[in-house]
Structure formats: structure tokens, C-alpha cells
Design a protein around this motif. Sequence first.
Motif, PDB file in Angstrom:
ATOM      1  N   ALA A 264       1.133  -1.198  -0.152  1.00 15.49           N
ATOM      2  CA  ALA A 264      -0.278  -0.193  -0.167  1.00 15.49           C
ATOM      3  C   ALA A 264       0.864   1.131  -0.097  1.00 15.49           C
ATOM      4  CB  ALA A 264      -1.017  -0.069   1.202  1.00 15.49           C
ATOM      5  N   PRO A 265       1.841   1.107   0.896  1.00 10.60           N
ATOM      6  CA  PRO A 265       2.748   3.056   0.926  1.00 10.60           C
ATOM      7  C   PRO A 265       3.425   2.756  -0.534  1.00 10.60           C
ATOM      8  CG  PRO A 265       3.732   0.610   2.540  1.00 10.60           C
ATOM      9  CD  PRO A 265       2.057   0.657   2.055  1.00 10.60           C
ATOM     10  N   LEU A 266       4.221   1.555  -0.918  1.00 11.92           N
ATOM     11  CA  LEU A 266       4.901   1.902  -1.901  1.00 11.92           C
ATOM     12  C   LEU A 266       3.803   2.813  -3.328  1.00 11.92           C
ATOM     13  CD1 LEU A 266       6.220  -1.758  -2.433  1.00 11.92           C
ATOM     14  CD2 LEU A 266       6.727   0.762  -1.735  1.00 11.92           C
ATOM     15  N   PHE A 267       2.535   1.972  -3.283  1.00 16.27           N
ATOM     16  CA  PHE A 267       1.342   2.409  -3.895  1.00 16.27           C
ATOM     17  C   PHE A 267       1.213   4.127  -3.842  1.00 16.27           C
ATOM     18  CE2 PHE A 267       0.316  -1.799  -5.381  1.00 16.27           C
ATOM     19  CZ  PHE A 267       0.713  -1.423  -6.809  1.00 16.27           C
ATOM     20  N   LEU A 268       1.062   4.731  -3.054  1.00 16.05           N
ATOM     21  CA  LEU A 268       0.363   5.276  -2.575  1.00 16.05           C
ATOM     22  C   LEU A 268       2.248   6.649  -2.047  1.00 16.05           C
ATOM     23  CD1 LEU A 268      -1.969   7.452  -0.308  1.00 16.05           C
ATOM     24  CD2 LEU A 268       0.133   7.120   1.405  1.00 16.05           C
ATOM     25  N   GLY A 269       2.718   6.278  -2.374  1.00 18.88           N
ATOM     26  CA  GLY A 269       4.247   7.684  -2.779  1.00 18.88           C
ATOM     27  C   GLY A 269       3.998   7.620  -4.458  1.00 18.88           C
ATOM     28  N   ALA A 270       3.494   6.515  -5.268  1.00 13.63           N
ATOM     29  CA  ALA A 270       2.888   7.081  -6.809  1.00 13.63           C
ATOM     30  C   ALA A 270       1.671   7.315  -6.890  1.00 13.63           C
ATOM     31  CB  ALA A 270       3.002   5.238  -7.268  1.00 13.63           C
ATOM     32  N   LEU A 271       1.291   7.382  -5.896  1.00 15.10           N
ATOM     33  CA  LEU A 271      -0.448   8.378  -6.556  1.00 15.10           C
ATOM     34  C   LEU A 271      -0.535   8.941  -5.893  1.00 15.10           C
ATOM     35  CD1 LEU A 271      -3.336   7.377  -6.867  1.00 15.10           C
ATOM     36  CD2 LEU A 271      -3.781   7.740  -4.487  1.00 15.10           C
ATOM     37  N   THR A 272       0.698  10.024  -5.027  1.00 15.50           N
ATOM     38  CA  THR A 272       0.301  10.830  -4.738  1.00 15.50           C
ATOM     39  C   THR A 272       2.082  11.747  -5.455  1.00 15.50           C
ATOM     40  OG1 THR A 272       1.698  11.049  -3.015  1.00 15.50           O
ATOM     41  CG2 THR A 272      -0.654  10.912  -2.351  1.00 15.50           C
ATOM     42  N   THR A 282       8.773   0.532  -7.985  1.00 15.13           N
ATOM     43  CA  THR A 282       7.584   0.954  -7.031  1.00 15.13           C
ATOM     44  C   THR A 282       6.586  -0.322  -7.641  1.00 15.13           C
ATOM     45  OG1 THR A 282       7.168   2.851  -6.757  1.00 15.13           O
ATOM     46  CG2 THR A 282       5.032   1.585  -6.543  1.00 15.13           C
ATOM     47  N   ARG A 283       6.807  -1.017  -9.273  1.00 12.73           N
ATOM     48  CA  ARG A 283       5.736  -1.679  -9.239  1.00 12.73           C
ATOM     49  C   ARG A 283       6.700  -3.671  -9.504  1.00 12.73           C
ATOM     50  NH1 ARG A 283       5.402  -1.153 -14.509  1.00 12.73           N
ATOM     51  NH2 ARG A 283       6.242  -3.391 -15.239  1.00 12.73           N
ATOM     52  N   ARG A 284       7.480  -3.543  -9.002  1.00 19.66           N
ATOM     53  CA  ARG A 284       8.316  -4.563  -8.691  1.00 19.66           C
ATOM     54  C   ARG A 284       8.496  -5.153  -7.213  1.00 19.66           C
ATOM     55  NH1 ARG A 284      10.516  -8.194  -7.433  1.00 19.66           N
ATOM     56  NH2 ARG A 284      12.808  -9.474  -7.258  1.00 19.66           N
ATOM     57  N   LEU A 285       8.820  -4.247  -6.358  1.00 19.89           N
ATOM     58  CA  LEU A 285       8.249  -3.911  -4.841  1.00 19.89           C
ATOM     59  C   LEU A 285       7.059  -4.172  -5.064  1.00 19.89           C
ATOM     60  CD1 LEU A 285      10.665  -0.922  -3.591  1.00 19.89           C
ATOM     61  CD2 LEU A 285      11.227  -3.891  -3.865  1.00 19.89           C
ATOM     62  N   ALA A 286       5.444  -4.036  -5.307  1.00 22.65           N
ATOM     63  CA  ALA A 286       4.709  -4.662  -4.550  1.00 22.65           C
ATOM     64  C   ALA A 286       4.029  -5.725  -5.604  1.00 22.65           C
ATOM     65  CB  ALA A 286       3.530  -3.121  -5.805  1.00 22.65           C
ATOM     66  N   SER A 287       4.287  -5.577  -6.939  1.00 23.10           N
ATOM     67  CA  SER A 287       4.087  -7.113  -7.332  1.00 23.10           C
ATOM     68  C   SER A 287       5.215  -8.436  -7.052  1.00 23.10           C
ATOM     69  CB  SER A 287       4.432  -7.244  -8.899  1.00 23.10           C
ATOM     70  OG  SER A 287       2.980  -6.239  -9.364  1.00 23.10           O
ATOM     71  N   GLY A 288       6.227  -7.482  -6.199  1.00 25.60           N
ATOM     72  CA  GLY A 288       7.122  -9.262  -5.845  1.00 25.60           C
ATOM     73  C   GLY A 288       5.644  -9.878  -4.833  1.00 25.60           C
ATOM     74  N   ALA A 289       5.385  -8.570  -3.799  1.00 27.42           N
ATOM     75  CA  ALA A 289       5.323  -9.205  -2.111  1.00 27.42           C
ATOM     76  C   ALA A 289       3.893  -9.836  -2.886  1.00 27.42           C
ATOM     77  CB  ALA A 289       4.398  -7.947  -1.745  1.00 27.42           C
ATOM     78  N   LEU A 290       2.849  -9.616  -3.663  1.00 27.48           N
ATOM     79  CA  LEU A 290       1.085  -9.944  -4.732  1.00 27.48           C
ATOM     80  C   LEU A 290       1.817 -11.473  -4.800  1.00 27.48           C
ATOM     81  CD1 LEU A 290      -0.625 -10.146  -4.440  1.00 27.48           C
ATOM     82  CD2 LEU A 290      -0.986  -9.057  -7.020  1.00 27.48           C
ATOM     83  N   ARG A 291       3.144 -11.178  -5.538  1.00 28.58           N
ATOM     84  CA  ARG A 291       3.287 -12.723  -5.698  1.00 28.58           C
ATOM     85  C   ARG A 291       4.122 -13.789  -5.233  1.00 28.58           C
ATOM     86  NH1 ARG A 291       4.805 -14.638 -12.095  1.00 28.58           N
ATOM     87  NH2 ARG A 291       4.151 -16.799 -11.667  1.00 28.58           N
ATOM     88  N   TYR A 292       4.287 -13.116  -3.997  1.00 31.78           N
ATOM     89  CA  TYR A 292       5.216 -14.335  -3.013  1.00 31.78           C
ATOM     90  C   TYR A 292       4.564 -15.017  -2.220  1.00 31.78           C
ATOM     91  CZ  TYR A 292       7.617 -15.370   1.212  1.00 31.78           C
ATOM     92  OH  TYR A 292       7.940 -16.212   2.869  1.00 31.78           O
ATOM     93  N   PHE A 293       3.045 -14.295  -1.503  1.00 30.03           N
ATOM     94  CA  PHE A 293       1.803 -14.589  -0.954  1.00 30.03           C
ATOM     95  C   PHE A 293       1.033 -15.996  -1.837  1.00 30.03           C
ATOM     96  CE2 PHE A 293       3.595 -11.136   1.866  1.00 30.03           C
ATOM     97  CZ  PHE A 293       3.018 -11.934   3.055  1.00 30.03           C
ATOM     98  N   LEU A 294       0.672 -15.197  -3.095  1.00 30.01           N
ATOM     99  CA  LEU A 294      -0.162 -15.845  -4.054  1.00 30.01           C
ATOM    100  C   LEU A 294       0.943 -17.466  -4.340  1.00 30.01           C
ATOM    101  CD1 LEU A 294      -2.268 -13.421  -6.222  1.00 30.01           C
ATOM    102  CD2 LEU A 294      -2.415 -14.297  -3.948  1.00 30.01           C
ATOM    103  N   ASP A 295       2.136 -17.521  -3.985  1.00 37.12           N
ATOM    104  CA  ASP A 295       2.229 -19.225  -4.962  1.00 37.12           C
ATOM    105  C   ASP A 295       2.943 -19.249  -3.614  1.00 37.12           C
ATOM    106  OD1 ASP A 295       2.926 -17.651  -8.102  1.00 37.12           O
ATOM    107  OD2 ASP A 295       4.812 -17.547  -7.563  1.00 37.12           O
ATOM    108  N   GLY A 332      -3.725  -3.720  -0.202  1.00 39.14           N
ATOM    109  CA  GLY A 332      -2.103  -3.427  -1.044  1.00 39.14           C
ATOM    110  C   GLY A 332      -2.917  -3.422  -2.406  1.00 39.14           C
ATOM    111  N   PHE A 333      -4.156  -2.811  -2.124  1.00 41.05           N
ATOM    112  CA  PHE A 333      -4.417  -3.166  -4.331  1.00 41.05           C
ATOM    113  C   PHE A 333      -5.039  -1.489  -3.892  1.00 41.05           C
ATOM    114  CE2 PHE A 333      -5.260  -7.188  -3.825  1.00 41.05           C
ATOM    115  CZ  PHE A 333      -4.901  -8.593  -4.416  1.00 41.05           C
ATOM    116  N   LEU A 334      -4.257  -0.656  -3.287  1.00 42.56           N
ATOM    117  CA  LEU A 334      -4.390   0.270  -3.919  1.00 42.56           C
ATOM    118  C   LEU A 334      -4.052   0.967  -5.543  1.00 42.56           C
ATOM    119  CD1 LEU A 334      -3.991   3.390  -1.268  1.00 42.56           C
ATOM    120  CD2 LEU A 334      -3.460   3.471  -3.077  1.00 42.56           C
ATOM    121  N   GLY A 335      -3.301   0.146  -5.736  1.00 44.45           N
ATOM    122  CA  GLY A 335      -2.378   0.747  -7.434  1.00 44.45           C
ATOM    123  C   GLY A 335      -3.302   0.485  -8.644  1.00 44.45           C
ATOM    124  N   LEU A 336      -4.368  -0.415  -8.396  1.00 47.90           N
ATOM    125  CA  LEU A 336      -5.428   0.273  -8.786  1.00 47.90           C
ATOM    126  C   LEU A 336      -6.539   1.906  -9.032  1.00 47.90           C
ATOM    127  CD1 LEU A 336      -7.121  -3.542  -8.297  1.00 47.90           C
ATOM    128  CD2 LEU A 336      -5.632  -2.621  -9.932  1.00 47.90           C
TER     129      LEU A 336
END
Length: 575
Positions: A264-272, A282-295, A332-336
Motif C-alpha cells: 500500500a505505501p509503495l502505491f500511495l507514493g506513486a498516487l501522490t 514501485t511495481r517490482r516491489l509491490a508485485s513481488g510481495a503479491l506474487r510471493y504470498f499467492l505463490d 495492497g490493491f490501492l495501486g488500482l
Amino acid sequence: MHLPPDDRTLSPFTGFTRAHWEAAADALLAAVAPYATPDQALYHLPGGRPSRSGRLSDGLEGYARTLLLAAFRRDEDVLARYADGLAAGTAGVWPRVEDRGQPLVEAASVALALRLTRPLLWDRLDDAVRQRAAAWLADALTAEPWPCNWELFPVTVGGFLAEAGHEPDAARAAVDRGLERIEKWYLGGGWYTDGDGRKFDYYNGWALHLYPVLHAWLDGDAPLLDRYAGRLEAHLADYARLFGGDGAPLHQGRSLTYRFATAAPLFLGALTGRTPLAPGETRRLASGALRYFLDRGATDEHGVLTLGWHGPDETVLQEYSGPGSPYWASKGFLGLLLPADHPVWTAPEEAGPSGREDAVTAISQPNWLLQSTRSDGLVRLHNHGSEDVRYDPHYTRLAYSTATRPTPSYDNSVFVGGDPGRTGIEPLGTGDGWAASRHTAGGGARVTSVVLAHGAVEVRTHVVSRAAPGTEVRVTGWSADGEGLRAELLPVLGLSDALTGTTGEGDTLFVVLARLTADPDPAPLAASVTVQPHGNGELTVRFAGGPALRVHPGDGTVRNNSVAPPRAAEAESPA
């Protein structure tokens, strides 16, 4: 969970694009739908123990936190389902918002979701439903929160109600009160402590920065946004270093079952527009976290998020954790909220800090030392300033990493008289390659600890004071329970090969070498560093190919004798 094929052109490290985030959100929302009550007001999710708040509150939690995911996804059909639940829930189904009660937390999620989707949800409701919903939320304006990040829940509710024109004076007063209360916990450099004391963890990002920044952004208050987004920008410079090369966030602090809320804070920095990170990073870190848990099995066979880390795991839970709790991961989906043509979604992925170079980084506010190695992607946190004894062991250990967990063993501890406890942590400072602290252990003994790090190698010194002569001391290091991990701990001074020793008259020094690595063939640990004692109680520590440091273990001070030229940074290899 069915996701699109990996896109290794746009996203060479994770394979994930915006389409993957959308598909993951859709799958999570579809998975919880069967667990809604017929009136859609409560979500009684499976596979978890009830929280201390009870079944009704847990059902509200399931509704509110998945509503937040629906708000980020902005799917009108799904939002219509939640509109039905709002109408029923505020007609007497939901528990009232009261002082220090769990519904206060969920009211903030409901209010934020309504504010984010106002034209799609709130503005389409019947006036009677709006009045009931506003009245239910309004109790949050005067409910007393716990003195921590909870202070921001009335702020979030107040921001929405002021915008909606419901009790605007009381709403604005709640906003001002909450923002004023968190000021005393801001320590500078982008870091808050979560309430009084020294409680540093992910609540910095997914609460203490998230709510004020979003409120100011949604309010269009430029001066307020500049203050809070500026703090977020400073925080992200450190925060980006908390993710391993495999996407894993550091395993430290409470509420770890929120998993990829760490994005969330990664995307929030980009949003503002207030971030030190490149869009692709930003996307590499955020997507890395999402994929880490889903996998790694974060969802069960029905696609529902479980109470745990990878899969179900009670060691990361607190008494307030209920079946709906993991859905704070929705943040974490704040990036949407970023449009599809935003550079975060269109720029090629770039390596994060742990994938660019070996680094040892001191962070002064929490008194932490971060140690990352590019070759294996591991990040290690040396904790010499964060403490919350309510949630031991996720605060009180000397070190944490992206690949280990502090239970069930007593890793990274100093046992004094058989007691591994660590309380009253006093930060003594950080510097180039080191951190130091003092704590109480073993019935009143004091332990002064210094860690020095270079590459994957650590030197740990512990001076035990105020202990009776002959008191047994035992030192533990990393617990390498992951595949391919190697943990080493070698005695240097004061300890036997079994890593035990005894105190003498007065202060007693114990020194070990430590290493946690996933490299298959590391150089011998004993050859990687030398420790030379001096008669005045000081040590000289020389790292092979690295710095030489002069250490006074008794008072936790370190100075550099010389520093080798830094190695050139290398590019991360896609994983």
C-alpha cells in the motif's frame, strides 16, 4: 487462482502487470461472495478462530475489509452487492461503534470505501439508507480509540462525513483531534512509533502514513498533503529496503497476516507523486510481495485468504485476529486507483534495493541496521530499538529476516540465567555498518549489544552486567528453517563451542560471528572477519574486503578505522 500468463517483457522480475492485479482482486472478491449472509451485511469467512470481539463483529470485519477491495477495484456489479449489505447492516444488523471496539476499525474501512467510490455507490443509495449509514458511522467521531494508529480511524470517518455534509463540525473536529494526537509519535525521517514507546513495524506504512495521506489527497488540501506525503516520501527511502529479492517482506512486527498490505505505501507514493522510487521499482516491489504470498498458499482451496503468513499459521496472529482480519491485505490493491496508463503500470520493472547491491543501511529513528545481499536476495533486520512486549517474539529479538521466522525457536537471543527475555530496550545508536542497544534480561541483568555487518557476515558482541558471578549465558543466532538457507554461529570470546559461558566479576564480554545466507558455497565464516581484543576493553573488527572498525562493547560505541572502496553495484538477475 487463475491469473493471466506472465509478462516477462514488461515485468522481467515478477511477470505481473496491472492485469494480474485486477485478476487477483476479482478472484478474491468472488471467493468471499458465498460467505455473505443473505442480506449481504456480514461475511462469515471460513477456516479461522473467532476473534475476541465475537462472531457479529467478525462478520462486519469480513464485510468492511472486502468492501475496501471492491472500492479499489471499482467494479459496479460488485459494489451493488455491497450497497445491499450497507442498507441491511445499518438497519440494525451491525454492532454499534463504541469506545475501543473493533467496529471502530471497520467503520474506517467502510468510510474510506464510500469516499473513494462516492459516484458509484454512495450517491446511488436511497436517502434513508444514506442517513442510516451516516448515523452509524457518526458514532466513530466521538468513540475513544486505543492510543495508537487507531487514532486515525475517526479521522478517516470524519473526512468522509464532512465531505458528505453529515455533522460537518463534529466530523472536522474528529479529523483535527486525531491528526494532532499522532504528531507526538512522529520521530522524523518518515518514521512513527505506533503509540507511546518504541513500536516500529508495518503499521508505519499501512496505517500511520496511509490514512493521513489519503485524507489530505481526497480533501484536496495541498498544505496538509505536502506535510504527510513528504513524510511518506522520506519513509519510502527506507521502506523499499524491507523486501527481499523473492518479494518477501521482512518477518517482523504484529498483524503479519495482512501480508501484501505491505504494497500500500509503495502505491500511495506513486498516487501522490511523492516517492523516491522509480515507477518500475514501485511495481517490482509491490508485485513481488503479491506474487510471493499467492505463490506460497496464502489462499485456501476456496480462494479465501487464511489466517497466517504463507498458509495458516497461528504464530503470526494476535487475539484480535479473526477470519476476516487477513483482508486488510486489500490495502495492497490501492495501486488500482492509478490509471492504466500511469508509469507504474507501463514502465518496465526495475530492481529493488535488495537486487541492486550488497548494502548495510543504518536507520536512526527505529535504531535498526538493514543488511541485504544481492547474490541470495536476503534482507536481515538487526533490531536495536523496537519493542512491544505485548507481541513478543515479533518485536523483541535481536534480528529478523525475509526468509526466517522467530518461532517456535528462540532465535537471535541472549539467555541470561536461562531467561531469553529482552525488555527495556535502550537504543545506543547506529552508524556506518553497525547498531547498538542495551536491554534488561535474566532477572535484572543488563546486556549491551553491538552488531557489525558487512556482506552477509555479522559480528555480535554482548556485555552482560549486573549478573551474579557464575551466571550461565547462552547466545543463539539464526534459525534456518527454509529450503536452501544456511545459518552459522561461531564463538569468538567468552563462549564454548556450545555457545554457552558464564559471567565473571563485573562486566563480562561475549562475542560471536554469525551469518545467514542462501549462497550454496560461501567463503568460510572464520576467514571472513577477524576480531582483535585490546587491553582497554576495545576490539578491532576487520572484514575481509571491507571496513575495519574499533568497537567499545561496554558502552556500545563504534568508530571506523578504515573503509575499503565500495564495490560497483551490479544489476539484479530476474527471478
